[in-house]
Write a protein that holds these residues in place. Structure first.
Motif: not given
Length: 121
Positions: A71, A58, A73
């Motif tokens: 983040s 990142t 998912d």
């Protein structure tokens, strides 16, 4: 139809938090690096954060390091930007973007429509 839809923006007081979401449709996010950009009035667009899909690395702009967290998912096909300790200078339209490959160095190919974040007392 390939698209990104951001949500979660709004007005927050200095020191507050927001979580932005970016839902992808028409394609899977998994193989691609994903990023958040912002543009404040009268300023150039800047990259706030980016995450490689290949190795999870990142990147953060110096101005948000330690305060923002990117983040994703993959099951929900959604990318998030958790923003903490917000400051007035964080006020901007925030855009999510998806690169043309797994690394943040690759140019962004798909953009969302943006969500407004305003930090003010």
């Amino acid at each position: 139809q390939v698209q990104l839809v951001e949500s979660g923006g709004g007005l927050v007081q200095p020191g507050g938090s927001l979580r932005l979401s970016c839902a992808a449709s028409g394609f899977a996010l998994d193989p691609y690096a994903t990023a958040w950009f912002r543009q404040a009035p009268g300023k150039e667009r800047e990259r706030v954060s980016c995450a490689n899909s290949s190795d999870g690395t990142t990147y953060y702009a110096d101005s948000v390091k330690g305060r923002f967290l990117i983040s994703r998912d993959n099951a929900k096909n959604t990318v998030y930007l958790q923003m903490n300790s917000l400051r007035p200078e964080d006020t901007a339209v925030y855009y999510c973007a998806v690169a043309g490959g797994p690394l943040c160095e690759i140019s962004m190919e798909i953009w969302g429509q943006g969500t407004q974040v305003a930090v003010s007392s």
